[in-house]
Design a protein around this motif. Structure first.
Motif, short mmCIF file in Angstrom:
data_model
loop_
_atom_site.label_atom_id
_atom_site.label_comp_id
_atom_site.label_asym_id
_atom_site.label_seq_id
_atom_site.Cartn_x
_atom_site.Cartn_y
_atom_site.Cartn_z
N VAL A 45 0.84 -1.19 0.00
CA VAL A 45 0.00 0.00 0.00
C VAL A 45 0.88 1.25 0.00
CG1 VAL A 45 -1.94 -1.15 1.12
CG2 VAL A 45 -0.22 -0.01 2.52
N PRO A 46 0.40 2.33 -0.58
CA PRO A 46 1.21 3.54 -0.61
C PRO A 46 1.37 4.14 0.79
CG PRO A 46 -0.97 3.96 -1.51
CD PRO A 46 -0.89 2.49 -1.24
N SER A 47 2.45 4.84 0.96
CA SER A 47 2.66 5.56 2.22
C SER A 47 1.68 6.73 2.29
CB SER A 47 4.09 6.09 2.27
OG SER A 47 4.27 7.09 1.28
N ASP A 48 1.54 7.30 3.47
CA ASP A 48 0.71 8.49 3.61
C ASP A 48 1.23 9.61 2.71
OD1 ASP A 48 -0.94 7.24 5.42
OD2 ASP A 48 -0.06 8.21 7.19
N LEU A 78 0.11 8.85 -0.75
CA LEU A 78 -1.34 8.98 -0.85
C LEU A 78 -1.75 10.43 -1.05
CD1 LEU A 78 -3.96 7.32 -0.74
CD2 LEU A 78 -4.02 7.80 1.71
N TRP A 79 -1.15 11.34 -0.27
CA TRP A 79 -1.59 12.74 -0.31
C TRP A 79 -0.75 13.62 -1.23
CZ3 TRP A 79 -6.18 12.20 0.93
CH2 TRP A 79 -6.57 11.34 1.95
N HIS A 80 0.41 13.16 -1.67
CA HIS A 80 1.23 13.97 -2.57
C HIS A 80 1.25 13.45 -4.01
CE1 HIS A 80 3.05 16.71 0.37
NE2 HIS A 80 2.94 15.70 1.20
N ASN A 81 0.94 12.16 -4.20
CA ASN A 81 1.02 11.58 -5.54
C ASN A 81 -0.28 10.97 -6.05
OD1 ASN A 81 3.80 12.19 -5.71
ND2 ASN A 81 4.26 10.35 -4.51
N PRO A 121 -3.86 17.71 -4.27
CA PRO A 121 -4.84 18.80 -4.27
C PRO A 121 -5.51 18.97 -5.63
CG PRO A 121 -2.88 19.45 -3.07
CD PRO A 121 -2.57 18.12 -3.71
N GLU A 122 -4.78 18.74 -6.70
CA GLU A 122 -5.35 18.88 -8.04
C GLU A 122 -6.40 17.80 -8.31
OE1 GLU A 122 -1.54 20.83 -7.64
OE2 GLU A 122 -1.98 18.68 -7.44
N VAL A 123 -6.11 16.56 -7.91
CA VAL A 123 -7.07 15.48 -8.10
C VAL A 123 -8.32 15.74 -7.26
CG1 VAL A 123 -7.48 13.01 -7.65
CG2 VAL A 123 -5.38 13.74 -8.79
N LEU A 124 -8.14 16.16 -6.03
CA LEU A 124 -9.30 16.45 -5.18
C LEU A 124 -10.11 17.61 -5.75
CD1 LEU A 124 -7.77 15.96 -1.62
CD2 LEU A 124 -9.32 14.43 -2.86
N ASN A 166 -5.85 16.92 7.41
CA ASN A 166 -5.26 16.43 8.67
C ASN A 166 -3.81 16.03 8.46
OD1 ASN A 166 -7.75 16.81 9.86
ND2 ASN A 166 -8.26 14.64 9.93
N TYR A 167 -3.54 15.30 7.38
CA TYR A 167 -2.17 14.87 7.09
C TYR A 167 -1.27 16.08 6.84
CZ TYR A 167 1.88 13.18 4.60
OH TYR A 167 3.18 12.96 4.20
N LEU A 168 -1.71 16.98 5.98
CA LEU A 168 -0.87 18.13 5.63
C LEU A 168 -0.65 19.04 6.83
CD1 LEU A 168 -2.32 18.81 2.07
CD2 LEU A 168 -0.11 17.75 2.66
N ASP A 169 -1.68 19.21 7.66
CA ASP A 169 -1.53 20.01 8.88
C ASP A 169 -0.50 19.37 9.82
OD1 ASP A 169 -3.39 21.81 7.94
OD2 ASP A 169 -4.99 21.17 9.32
#
Length: 168
Positions: free
Chosen positions: A101-104, A107-110, A114-117, A158-161
């Motif tokens: 599984v991808p790392s956090d 998950l949130w950078h690749n 933000p563009e995908v969301l 939450n992750y980015l914060d």
């Protein structure tokens, strides 16, 4: 979110001549993430010659009305992300293959960048615009936005914060 109804349908139909019965493990704290998987699995269990793609067409039409195609696009994107970017990787180890599984960070950078969301948000905006807000279909679109997109956006925040606090 891990809806994979097309993969579930394709797999169980391809195995139908070779099996008698089936089992599908799926764990989540949100039933809505897997309801289509269960639906397709149960329909194929009842009649393994059923056209699961036609069932999905019917589902989107009845569930979301005029927003059917917009919601199909959203759900298929979640399925594609899950199957190709999150759960679809294995690594061979001395004990056999394991899920990688991808790392956090990944998950949130690749994956859910933000563009995908933002793109998924725009797709939900389109689906919302195709239904009346007070209609049953409009409330369903709002429910899916809340359960799928809002939860992802909150997890990303939450992750980015947390990581920005660690970096100082």
């Amino acid at each position: 979110p891990a809806p994979t109804p097309r993969a579930v349908g394709k797999y169980y139909q391809s195995q139908a001549p070779y099996i008698f019965g089936m089992y599908m493990e799926s764990e989540s704290d949100r039933f809505l993430y897997f309801y289509l998987n269960y639906y397709i699995q149960c329909k194929i269990a009842w009649d393994n010659s059923v056209d699961y793609l036609a069932l999905l067409d019917e589902h989107y039409r009845l569930m979301f009305g005029s927003a059917a195609e917009a919601m199909r696009k959203i759900m298929e994107r979640f399925e594609d992300i899950w199957l190709t970017r999150i759960s679809g990787r294995t690594v061979d180890t001395p004990l056999g293959p394991i899920s990688a599984v991808p790392s956090d960070y990944d998950l949130w950078h690749n994956i859910y960048t933000p563009e995908v969301l933002a793109e998924i948000n725009a797709d939900f905006d389109q689906a919302t615009s195709l239904t009346a807000a007070d209609s049953l279909e409009g409330r369903r679109v709002a429910l899916f936005r809340r359960e799928y997109l809002d939860n992802l956006q909150q997890a990303a925040k939450n992750y980015l914060d947390k990581t920005s606090a660690v970096r100082g």
